[in-house]
Scaffold this motif. Structure first.
Motif, short mmCIF file in Angstrom:
data_model
loop_
_atom_site.label_atom_id
_atom_site.label_comp_id
_atom_site.label_asym_id
_atom_site.label_seq_id
_atom_site.Cartn_x
_atom_site.Cartn_y
_atom_site.Cartn_z
N TRP A 60 1.04 -0.98 6.38
CA TRP A 60 1.97 0.14 6.59
C TRP A 60 3.39 -0.17 6.14
O TRP A 60 4.32 0.54 6.47
N THR A 61 3.56 -1.25 5.36
CA THR A 61 4.85 -1.47 4.69
C THR A 61 4.59 -1.57 3.19
O THR A 61 3.44 -1.69 2.75
N SER A 62 5.71 -1.54 2.42
CA SER A 62 5.58 -1.44 0.96
C SER A 62 4.86 -2.64 0.36
O SER A 62 4.10 -2.50 -0.60
N GLY A 63 5.12 -3.86 0.90
CA GLY A 63 4.49 -5.04 0.31
C GLY A 63 2.97 -4.97 0.35
O GLY A 63 2.29 -5.46 -0.55
N PHE A 64 2.44 -4.33 1.36
CA PHE A 64 0.99 -4.25 1.53
C PHE A 64 0.32 -3.49 0.39
O PHE A 64 -0.75 -3.86 -0.08
N VAL A 65 0.96 -2.41 -0.05
CA VAL A 65 0.31 -1.59 -1.07
C VAL A 65 0.58 -2.09 -2.49
O VAL A 65 -0.01 -1.60 -3.44
N THR A 66 1.52 -3.05 -2.65
CA THR A 66 1.83 -3.52 -4.00
C THR A 66 1.27 -4.92 -4.26
O THR A 66 0.60 -5.15 -5.26
N LYS A 67 1.53 -5.86 -3.32
CA LYS A 67 1.10 -7.23 -3.59
C LYS A 67 -0.41 -7.34 -3.68
O LYS A 67 -0.95 -8.10 -4.48
N SER A 68 -1.11 -6.52 -2.86
CA SER A 68 -2.56 -6.65 -2.84
C SER A 68 -3.18 -6.27 -4.18
O SER A 68 -4.29 -6.70 -4.50
N MET A 69 -2.46 -5.49 -5.02
CA MET A 69 -3.01 -5.19 -6.34
C MET A 69 -3.07 -6.44 -7.20
O MET A 69 -3.96 -6.59 -8.04
N ILE A 70 -2.13 -7.37 -6.98
CA ILE A 70 -2.14 -8.60 -7.76
C ILE A 70 -3.32 -9.48 -7.33
O ILE A 70 -4.07 -9.99 -8.17
N THR A 71 -3.50 -9.63 -6.00
CA THR A 71 -4.63 -10.45 -5.53
C THR A 71 -5.96 -9.79 -5.94
O THR A 71 -6.92 -10.47 -6.28
N GLN A 72 -5.97 -8.43 -5.91
CA GLN A 72 -7.16 -7.72 -6.36
C GLN A 72 -7.46 -8.05 -7.82
O GLN A 72 -8.62 -8.28 -8.20
N GLY A 73 -6.39 -8.12 -8.63
CA GLY A 73 -6.56 -8.48 -10.04
C GLY A 73 -7.22 -9.84 -10.19
O GLY A 73 -8.12 -10.02 -11.01
N ALA A 74 -6.79 -10.82 -9.36
CA ALA A 74 -7.39 -12.16 -9.43
C ALA A 74 -8.85 -12.11 -9.00
O ALA A 74 -9.72 -12.74 -9.60
N ALA A 75 -9.14 -11.31 -7.94
CA ALA A 75 -10.52 -11.23 -7.46
C ALA A 75 -11.41 -10.57 -8.50
O ALA A 75 -12.53 -11.04 -8.76
N ASP A 76 -10.92 -9.48 -9.13
CA ASP A 76 -11.72 -8.79 -10.14
C ASP A 76 -12.10 -9.70 -11.30
O ASP A 76 -13.16 -9.56 -11.90
#
Lengths: 117, 564
Positions: free
Chosen positions: B352-368
């Protein structure tokens, strides 16, 4: 043991008063603690003990919450029970210990470079 | 050319130059209007090249817009606006003027269509940001500013060398995606990375930023490193080495911030940590990772400025900057405490803060991409962010052991700026849609899945547990931690002094002897080869004839006697 792992404030510790040597940029010296000020609940021993308990319950809930949601792990390790909980905890312990280890070699007094910090 | 093709950067720069000539009230008005005007222009500039000039035989595209440049232009202008609200009580004209030019440079880089334009605005930023560091006028600010300027001028020289080589090799100044496989492109990459705070020269950032004034650091935190992220995004997406450079930055930031005592230096180290996440995303190079890096830069500017505003407010009201001196301020500074804590939660990517919706895209990129190690390290680092910035900063500044001081919340302008950014931190966190719509690639990513929220809460709350259980180890001491800058601040000067004291005399003697010897050669040459010297003067024709006859004779003799 519990007290060392989950520290509580020490009520016998004398209160501290930091000296402000220079006038701050606002132009007025900050006021200090008024005599007879009531201690805020969140810093009393009782308050901190309650906070530890609430925190413990929340921690347990986050781990149990894993059972209610559908995890879709990308890696095998991610699927282990409570992976993020113990990984986060141990990761932090390792990082603090590494930092402490580095400090043995790299720590200097903050006047090392002859500047006011 | 219509007024909409006016470069947004120019508005900010002109305002900055104009500022020192105005009375205080007009100055404050201009410092708020100019960033708003720039923000408007960022959104009215049409896509594609809208302004180019001839310069040194090259066509320089000063304004070329697309989604990525608009995203960064937006956040830079917004940052300048809210930063100027925060700085309304600031009486130092130099700092505000320099900050506006600095913001203009950042907007200029994000709209520059070619490498020459990038370089021009890049260097303007270096000069203007040095002035922001220098603005307080204290000896330590002067010295740190000088070191800062040296590093950025060095970075600029490396970048220019790379650009010159690249233009010579390809014949094009176009700023598009490159591969770091020629010496020229590698130099460009190094030039960009120096500004991003990459190793081994990252020390310029925690050295210089905390020496600026209470408002100056807020401006400094936003522009230099994030323009570096922008140019890396455009110039080197998918460059694998960036994954490892970024991971180093991530952990470097955590470890050094954990050991730091100065509250604003903790946040300075955490800038390097956060930029590291973005650099990793750029290195991964998939659409989701690049989107993540861009979105994270956007969110980062807001929450980092918010954190530094809360630290700046404490500094403004108390004049204190060390964790060992602070503590217990939540009693008398409730607004600063709440805003600082929101910033701390946002940087930690709390749900529910901005970092949650942005940083996780980077970790998602690594996981993908099935990069297990990169993913594990990013997860550990996310926990570490909560440790060094998310809890450590608010804990030691606003809570921990009471300092006995009861400063009030800062003046209304500073409170307003903090509240505005705190709202944005939460607003972006609750409604990421508008930010996602600004990103360079279409977004197919849902941050709020049950699994993501639960795992992220586990990760963060258990690192919180680690923090409080290890609190005795986290106790602050009045120390600093040596970095690579020790080499040029202590080691090299000492080597130079030692050389002066030992070899200095011999060197001076040898230098004198060599100089005398050269002078001797000159005098001898003068004597023999000048107009009146034997070799230089005009000889009569008969002497020449005799000479030639002599040479012929010698030749003849040699011809006969030479063994065959």
């Amino acid at each position: 043991m519990m007290r060392r792992l989950f520290p509580l404030p020490d009520p016998t510790r004398p209160p501290r008063l930091v000296k402000v040597a220079r006038t701050p940029p606002s132009g007025e010296m900050p006021p200090t603690r008024p005599p007879g000020e009531k201690r805020a609940w969140i810093v009393t021993t009782e308050g901190v003990r309650t906070q530890w308990r609430v925190f413990g319950v929340v921690l347990a809930l986050t781990v149990l919450g894993e059972l209610l949601v559908h995890l879709h792990p990308h890696f095998e390790i991610e699927g282990w029970f409570g992976f993020h909980a113990w990984f986060g905890f141990l990761g932090c312990v390792v990082m603090v210990l590494v930092a402490k280890g580095l400090a043995v070699f790299l720590k200097r007094k903050d006047t090392f470079y002859d500047v006011v910090d | 050319m219509s007024w909409t093709s006016l470069p947004p950067a120019l508005v900010l720069m002109l305002a900055g130059v104009l500022l020192p000539l105005l009375p205080r009230a007009a100055r404050q008005a201009v410092s708020l209007i100019a960033p708003l005007a720039a923000l408007g222009l960022v959104w009215t500039v049409p896509d594609g090249v809208s302004l180019s000039v001839e310069y040194l035989g090259y066509r320089v595209d000063l304004v070329e817009a697309d989604a990525l440049s608009r995203l960064f232009g937006t956040i830079f202008a917004l940052m300048a606006f809210v930063g100027c609200i925060f700085a309304l009580p600031q009486r130092n004209v130099l700092e505000l003027a320099a900050a506006l030019v600095y913001a203009g440079g950042a907007v200029g880089v994000s709209f520059a269509g070619d490498l020459i334009g990038v370089f021009i605005f890049w260097e303007l930023m270096a000069v203007a940001s040095t002035l922001v560091v220098w603005a307080p006028g204290t000896p330590e600010a002067r010295q740190a500013g000088l070191r800062y300027a040296f590093m950025h001028l060095l970075g600029g020289a490396v970048l220019m060398a790379g650009i010159a080589g690249h233009v010579a090799a390809t014949g094009s100044t176009e700023f598009t995606a490159m591969t770091a496989d020629t010496p020229a492109t590698i130099l460009i990459l190094i030039g960009f990375l120096i500004n991003a705070g990459a190793p081994p020269v990252s020390a310029w950032l925690p050295d210089a930023y905390p020496k600026a004034s209470w408002s100056g650091t807020v401006f400094l935190s936003a522009f230099t490193t994030k323009t570096a992220v922008y140019v890396l995004l455009r110039g080197f997406p998918g460059t694998e080495i960036l994954i490892w450079v970024g991971l180093y930055m991530v952990f470097y930031g955590i470890v050094y911030a954990l050991l730091e005592n100065n509250m604003r230096r903790i946040l300075a180290y955490s800038i390097i940590n956060q930029v590291g996440f973005m650099v990793v995303g750029i290195g991964i190079g998939t659409e989701v990772a690049l989107n993540g890096a861009a979105a994270h830069a956007f969110a980062h500017i807001i929450y980092k400025a918010l954190l530094l505003m809360s630290a700046g407010s404490v500094l403004y009201m108390t004049g204190l900057r060390k964790c060992t001196d602070l503590g217990g301020l939540f009693r008398s500074m409730p607004i600063t405490t709440v805003c600082g804590t929101i910033g701390a939660l946002a940087i930690s990517a709390f749900p529910w803060t901005s970092g949650f919706v942005t940083k996780s895209m980077i970790t998602q990129g690594a996981a993908d991409q099935h990069m297990l190690w990169a993913w594990l390290l990013l997860q550990a680092a996310s926990a570490g962010v909560f440790l060094h910035a998310g809890i450590k900063f608010p804990w030691f500044v606003f809570f921990q052991r009471d300092s006995g001081l009861r400063p009030k919340d800062p003046p209304w302008a500073m409170r307003l700026a903090m509240i505005a950014f705190a709202f944005l931190c939460i607003g972006i966190g609750l409604m990421p849609g508008p930010l996602y719509a600004l990103l360079p690639f279409p977004v197919d990513y849902e941050a709020y899945t049950g699994a993501h929220i639960v795992t992220q809460l586990q990760l963060l709350l258990f690192s919180g547990l680690a923090f409080f259980m290890l609190l005795p180890l986290m106790k602050r001491t009045e120390t600093i931690t040596l970095d690579f800058d020790w080499i040029w601040r202590r080691f090299l000067p000492r080597v130079a002094l030692a050389l002066r004291d030992t070899l200095g005399e011999a060197w001076t003697g040898a230098l004198g002897a060599a100089r005398r010897r050269i002078e001797g050669v000159m005098v001898w040459t003068e004597r023999t080869h000048s107009l009146h010297g034997p070799m230089g003067r005009t000889w009569p024709i008969s002497a020449s004839a005799v000479m030639v006859a002599l040479f012929l004779l010698v030749y003849l003799v040699l011809f006969f006697v030479w063994p065959r």
